[in-house]
Enzyme design. Structure first.
Site, PDB file in Angstrom:
ATOM      1  N   GLN A   1      -4.598  -1.320   9.838  1.00 49.37           N
ATOM      2  CA  GLN A   1      -4.524  -2.639   9.202  1.00 49.37           C
ATOM      3  C   GLN A   1      -5.107  -3.688  10.154  1.00 49.37           C
ATOM      4  O   GLN A   1      -4.782  -3.731  11.343  1.00 49.37           O
ATOM      5  CB  GLN A   1      -3.059  -2.967   8.861  1.00 49.37           C
ATOM      6  CG  GLN A   1      -2.870  -4.260   8.093  1.00 49.37           C
ATOM      7  CD  GLN A   1      -3.463  -4.249   6.680  1.00 49.37           C
ATOM      8  OE1 GLN A   1      -3.611  -3.186   6.069  1.00 49.37           O
ATOM      9  NE2 GLN A   1      -3.812  -5.408   6.173  1.00 49.37           N
TER      10      GLN A   1
ATOM     11  N   ASP B   1     -11.021   3.145   4.632  1.00 48.24           N
ATOM     12  CA  ASP B   1     -11.577   1.804   4.417  1.00 48.24           C
ATOM     13  C   ASP B   1     -13.106   1.831   4.361  1.00 48.24           C
ATOM     14  O   ASP B   1     -13.721   0.831   3.973  1.00 48.24           O
ATOM     15  CB  ASP B   1     -11.198   0.888   5.597  1.00 48.24           C
ATOM     16  CG  ASP B   1      -9.907   0.120   5.372  1.00 48.24           C
ATOM     17  OD1 ASP B   1      -9.685  -0.342   4.246  1.00 48.24           O
ATOM     18  OD2 ASP B   1      -9.131  -0.013   6.344  1.00 48.24           O
TER      19      ASP B   1
ATOM     20  N   LYS C   1       0.845  -1.207   0.000  1.00 49.94           N
ATOM     21  CA  LYS C   1       0.000   0.000   0.000  1.00 49.94           C
ATOM     22  C   LYS C   1       0.876   1.252   0.000  1.00 49.94           C
ATOM     23  O   LYS C   1       0.632   2.205  -0.736  1.00 49.94           O
ATOM     24  CB  LYS C   1      -0.915  -0.001   1.246  1.00 49.94           C
ATOM     25  CG  LYS C   1      -2.040  -1.020   1.174  1.00 49.94           C
ATOM     26  CD  LYS C   1      -2.777  -1.185   2.502  1.00 49.94           C
ATOM     27  CE  LYS C   1      -3.817  -2.310   2.382  1.00 49.94           C
ATOM     28  NZ  LYS C   1      -4.535  -2.580   3.633  1.00 49.94           N
TER      29      LYS C   1
HETATM   30  N1  GUN Z   1      -6.812  -6.604   6.269  1.00 42.33           N
HETATM   31  C1  GUN Z   1      -7.115  -7.325   5.161  1.00 42.33           C
HETATM   32  N2  GUN Z   1      -7.755  -6.545   4.267  1.00 42.33           N
HETATM   33  C2  GUN Z   1      -7.871  -5.320   4.810  1.00 42.33           C
HETATM   34  C3  GUN Z   1      -8.448  -4.091   4.358  1.00 42.33           C
HETATM   35  O1  GUN Z   1      -9.000  -3.961   3.258  1.00 42.33           O
HETATM   36  N3  GUN Z   1      -8.343  -3.045   5.227  1.00 42.33           N
HETATM   37  C4  GUN Z   1      -7.752  -3.155   6.443  1.00 42.33           C
HETATM   38  N4  GUN Z   1      -7.727  -2.083   7.214  1.00 42.33           N
HETATM   39  N5  GUN Z   1      -7.220  -4.279   6.895  1.00 42.33           N
HETATM   40  C5  GUN Z   1      -7.278  -5.358   6.077  1.00 42.33           C
END
Ligand code: GUN
Length: 278
Positions: free
Chosen positions: A93, A116, A49
């Site tokens: 995350q 998110d 990311k």
């Molecule tokens: N862990 C796995 N996928 C995601 C996601 O799309 N966002 C976040 N914050 N954590 C994750």
């Protein structure tokens, strides 16, 4: 043979457009990712990311805490980021260590910086059919992929396997908002194969190899969100690819399908939040 839904190709197209758009901004969006602990998969996702954000001109910072951090320290950090005008997007995350309440932490994020779309405000908007600030990244990426290939959703029977807050649950609502008839299946579902056999669009987000070719309806669209490594380190999805690709009309591969689209959506969301706050 099914047409492959190429997430990498669409991701690259989206990123080129975003990079161009961001180059015209006087001030740049800033994404802060909070990572707690040393889950290897999370570390890879967060690294990807950050690399992607920096490549297209988004300022990106990772705040890394050890797994024994106290919940209130994390929440105080989020409050600090909420009040920092230079920070336009915040992502925590998941998963978090067991001693930390995921709800309390996510609830601390200002909805306008919730990249998110996971805060109760944004989830509530989504589930009442209204517009949240942004939509959750993985389901958003899946809809972009379906739209790119001209796949109609309205009136179709969409079966979503998995009901997580990250994918299955928001996916089912977003398909419903696009006028699909939606069935959600999960670990207590009986006769899974009978239900998947009736799916025009099947989205599987379980993380286990559960979808076999014989569970599919001829000509269906298969979206594979699962990703895990076998004993030899090879990546797999939820769906048995070879037999399924002979039955489906469209199928997303693993890797190269949904994964790249999740990142592309995160970048789109970061820019959307930035533009909303101008
Ligand atoms: N862990 C796995 N996928 C995601 C996601 O799309 N966002 C976040 N914050 N954590 C994750």
């Amino acid at each position: 043979m099914a047409t492959i839904l190429d997430g990498k190709k669409l991701r690259d197209k989206i990123l080129v457009d975003l990079e161009q758009k961001i180059s015209t901004f006087e001030h740049k969006p800033k994404l802060v990712v909070i990572l707690v602990g040393d889950n290897p998969a999370s570390q890879i996702y967060v690294g990807n990311k950050q690399k992607c954000a920096q490549k297209i001109g988004i300022i990106s910072e990772v705040v890394h805490y050890s797994s024994d951090i106290e919940e209130n320290v994390l929440i105080n950090k989020i409050h600090e980021l909420n009040n920092d005008k230079s920070v336009t997007a915040i992502l925590v995350q998941l998963p978090l260590p067991k001693h930390i309440s995921k709800i309390n932490v996510i609830d601390a994020i200002a909805p306008k910086k919730d990249v998110d779309g996971f805060t109760p405000y944004n989830f509530g908007k989504l589930f009442s059919g209204e517009k949240p600030y942004v939509y959750p990244c993985t389901p958003k990426g899946i809809l972009l992929l379906l739209d790119e290939y001209g796949i109609d959703i309205a009136g179709k029977h969409a079966v979503v396997v998995g009901r997580s807050n990250i994918v299955g649950h928001p996916m089912s609502q977003m398909l419903l908002n696009r006028n699909a008839t939606v069935t959600v299946c999960h670990s207590h579902t009986r006769n899974l194969a009978q239900i998947t056999k009736t799916a025009d669009i099947l989205v599987s987000a379980v993380g286990k190899n559960i979808i076999k070719g014989e569970m599919l309806k001829s000509g269906c669209v298969v979206i594979d969100v699962g990703i895990f490594k076998d004993g030899s380190g090879k990546l797999h999805g939820d769906v048995e690819f070879e037999p399924s690709s002979k039955i489906a009309s469209y199928i997303s591969p693993v890797p190269g399908g949904v994964g790249p689209m999740t990142i592309a959506s995160l970048m789109l969301n970061t820019v959307e939040l930035f533009e909303n706050n101008l």
